[in-house]
Write an enzyme that holds these catalytic residues in place. Structure first.
Site, PDB file in Angstrom:
ATOM      1  N   TYR A  53      11.516   8.449   1.027  1.00  0.00           N
ATOM      2  CA  TYR A  53      11.422   7.362   0.046  1.00  0.00           C
ATOM      3  C   TYR A  53      12.098   7.658  -1.288  1.00  0.00           C
ATOM      4  CZ  TYR A  53       8.041   5.601   3.418  1.00  0.00           C
ATOM      5  OH  TYR A  53       7.433   5.155   4.567  1.00  0.00           O
ATOM      6  N   ALA A  76       3.079  -0.635   5.025  1.00  0.00           N
ATOM      7  CA  ALA A  76       2.663  -0.631   6.432  1.00  0.00           C
ATOM      8  C   ALA A  76       2.172  -1.998   6.905  1.00  0.00           C
ATOM      9  CB  ALA A  76       1.578   0.424   6.640  1.00  0.00           C
ATOM     10  N   ASN A 117       7.722  -5.761  -0.739  1.00  0.00           N
ATOM     11  CA  ASN A 117       7.729  -4.611   0.158  1.00  0.00           C
ATOM     12  C   ASN A 117       6.291  -4.476   0.650  1.00  0.00           C
ATOM     13  OD1 ASN A 117       7.686  -2.208   1.492  1.00  0.00           O
ATOM     14  ND2 ASN A 117       8.840  -1.065  -0.054  1.00  0.00           N
ATOM     15  N   ARG A 129      13.324   4.477  12.440  1.00  0.00           N
ATOM     16  CA  ARG A 129      12.210   5.425  12.345  1.00  0.00           C
ATOM     17  C   ARG A 129      11.328   5.317  13.599  1.00  0.00           C
ATOM     18  NH1 ARG A 129       9.540   4.764   6.637  1.00  0.00           N
ATOM     19  NH2 ARG A 129       8.445   6.627   7.416  1.00  0.00           N
ATOM     20  N   PRO A 177       0.792  -1.222   0.000  1.00  0.00           N
ATOM     21  CA  PRO A 177       0.000   0.000   0.000  1.00  0.00           C
ATOM     22  C   PRO A 177       0.831   1.282   0.000  1.00  0.00           C
ATOM     23  CG  PRO A 177      -0.137  -1.122   2.130  1.00  0.00           C
ATOM     24  CD  PRO A 177       0.531  -2.069   1.174  1.00  0.00           C
ATOM     25  N   ASN A 178       0.321   2.235  -0.733  1.00  0.00           N
ATOM     26  CA  ASN A 178       0.861   3.604  -0.841  1.00  0.00           C
ATOM     27  C   ASN A 178       2.136   3.698  -1.670  1.00  0.00           C
ATOM     28  OD1 ASN A 178      -1.153   4.939   0.829  1.00  0.00           O
ATOM     29  ND2 ASN A 178      -0.281   3.775   2.514  1.00  0.00           N
ATOM     30  N   ARG A 204       5.422  10.911  -2.613  1.00  0.00           N
ATOM     31  CA  ARG A 204       5.152  10.559  -1.218  1.00  0.00           C
ATOM     32  C   ARG A 204       6.421  10.730  -0.389  1.00  0.00           C
ATOM     33  NH1 ARG A 204       4.677   4.449   1.225  1.00  0.00           N
ATOM     34  NH2 ARG A 204       4.126   5.095   3.316  1.00  0.00           N
ATOM     35  N   HIS A 262      12.615  -2.993   1.991  1.00  0.00           N
ATOM     36  CA  HIS A 262      12.099  -1.668   2.320  1.00  0.00           C
ATOM     37  C   HIS A 262      13.026  -0.623   1.737  1.00  0.00           C
ATOM     38  CE1 HIS A 262       9.148  -3.330   5.036  1.00  0.00           C
ATOM     39  NE2 HIS A 262      10.095  -4.150   5.454  1.00  0.00           N
ATOM     40  N   GLU A 267      12.032  -9.876   2.067  1.00  0.00           N
ATOM     41  CA  GLU A 267      11.298  -8.652   2.422  1.00  0.00           C
ATOM     42  C   GLU A 267      12.210  -7.459   2.164  1.00  0.00           C
ATOM     43  OE1 GLU A 267      10.059  -8.602   6.558  1.00  0.00           O
ATOM     44  OE2 GLU A 267      10.070  -6.424   6.559  1.00  0.00           O
TER      45      GLU A 267
END
Ligand code: DQA
Length: 147
Positions: free
Chosen positions: A22, A80, A77, A110, A9-10, A17, A103, A101
């Protein structure tokens, strides 16, 4: 070898964004880089983005079943969903797909809620904090047969 790359998502908003976190590359540009790396490494890649948990789970199931969408490995990825989707974790652990996985950002540096990944324990590896390079290294790992 055929690798499915899932963006959660996103991540369709990449480019505009929070570019300070990012980066400024769009998802299309990132997918071009992934496809270029796959071509160079002699592996095949399919990219997929969804903002919906169930669609991500369905894509994982299709990649693990015999048929036209069958893949040998998964790079994900989860966005969230990383931090709370037991359903995506179960989809990965319920299949035989070796999974990395990835990112863009360093989730350990963070907000505290990003430090936990419920997905990582069912993956062969986690690569984070390297921007688009996180995805490219994941392609390399599978192309090298390192995982
Ligand atoms: C992300 C990190 C997640 O915490 C966040 O929710 C994202 C992107 C990353 O690539 O850095 O959507 O997965």
């Amino acid at each position: 070898m055929k690798i499915l790359v899932i963006h959660g998502p996103n991540l369709n908003l990449l480019g505009r964004r929070e570019p300070e976190i990012y980066g400024s590359e769009t998802l299309g540009e990132i997918n071009d880089r992934i496809e270029e790396r796959a071509r160079l490494r002699g592996v095949s890649v399919v990219t997929f983005q969804s903002n919906h948990e169930g669609e991500i789970i369905d894509a994982i199931h299709r990649a693990a079943e015999d048929g036209p969408d069958r893949c040998d490995a998964l790079v994900i990825n989860p966005g969230a969903y990383t931090h709370y989707s037991i359903a995506i974790r179960d989809a990965i652990s319920g299949t035989d797909l070796p999974t990395i996985e990835v990112h863009l950002s360093d989730i350990t540096a963070r907000e505290p809620f990003r430090k936990t990944s419920v997905i990582a324990p069912v993956c062969v590896k986690q690569i984070a904090g390297l921007g688009v390079e996180s995805y490219l290294l994941a392609i390399d790992e599978f192309a090298d047969g390192a995982v």
